[in-house]
Design a protein around this motif. Structure first.
Motif, PDB file in Angstrom:
ATOM      1  N   LEU A  32     -19.066 -41.507 -12.758  1.00 54.33           N
ATOM      2  CA  LEU A  32     -17.858 -41.254 -11.979  1.00 54.33           C
ATOM      3  C   LEU A  32     -18.121 -41.560 -10.511  1.00 54.33           C
ATOM      4  CD1 LEU A  32     -16.624 -37.864 -13.519  1.00 54.33           C
ATOM      5  CD2 LEU A  32     -15.510 -40.108 -13.714  1.00 54.33           C
ATOM      6  N   GLY A  59     -14.104 -39.827 -18.914  1.00 52.95           N
ATOM      7  CA  GLY A  59     -14.386 -40.126 -17.510  1.00 52.95           C
ATOM      8  C   GLY A  59     -14.554 -41.616 -17.355  1.00 52.95           C
ATOM      9  N   VAL A 101     -10.819 -38.738 -14.364  1.00 58.03           N
ATOM     10  CA  VAL A 101     -11.519 -37.864 -15.295  1.00 58.03           C
ATOM     11  C   VAL A 101     -10.480 -37.108 -16.111  1.00 58.03           C
ATOM     12  CG1 VAL A 101     -11.728 -35.960 -13.613  1.00 58.03           C
ATOM     13  CG2 VAL A 101     -13.371 -36.148 -15.494  1.00 58.03           C
TER      14      VAL A 101
END
Length: 166
Positions: A32, A59, A101
């Motif tokens: 991420l 994610g 996410v």
């Protein structure tokens, strides 16, 4: 699913079982965007103090995995137009860039709905209450209005992912 297939899917960003936001061994979390991950982890610590656990259901994803999800959605929904309400192309997906996410369970989403703006974490689509993106300006100004679904988001045009809306 054979263990080797599961390992390949995880390497591409699949999250077959929810994982914690501090799981640096899971590519969907570890890849991420650093600012998104930092905000998510700050929120998770504070949510935990309130007895709420934030987990990641999705994610970062590779382009190949996002394409796989898109093809599956077209098959499920019967057309690219209908699938676009739920799954972006690899070129436009905020998941592929590490900028989105998917959070669970429901109590965690409720907690983020109430407190997320304070961390810059905003729900983006009305039809996807699990999908959060970082909007740093939300800390001072609140989250922007929700799009009904991704087809209303100007960033989701075929082509490159545009900058987040102001």
């Amino acid at each position: 699913m054979p263990p080797s297939e599961l390992a390949v899917r995880r390497a591409h960003g699949a999250v077959p079982d929810p994982v914690g936001v501090f799981d640096d061994d899971t590519p969907a979390v570890a890849n991420l965007d650093p600012a998104l991950l930092a905000a998510l982890r700050r929120a998770a610590r504070d949510a935990a103090a309130d007895g709420v656990e934030l987990v990641v259901n999705g994610g970062w994803r590779s382009r190949a995995y996002q394409e796989h999800l898109l093809r599956a959605a077209v098959s499920k929904y019967g057309s690219e137009e209908e699938a676009a309400r739920w799954v972006a192309t690899p070129e436009t997906s905020a998941h592929v860039s590490g900028d989105a996410v998917d959070i669970g369970p429901a109590e965690a989403r409720a907690w983020l709905s109430e407190h997320g703006a304070g961390y810059g974490l905003c729900q983006i689509y009305r039809n996807e209450p699990w999908h959060y993106e970082l909007r740093p300006e939300a800390v001072d100004h609140g989250c922007p209005p929700l799009y009904a679904d991704p087809t209303h988001d100007p960033r989701m045009r075929r082509g490159k992912l545009a900058a987040p809306r102001p």
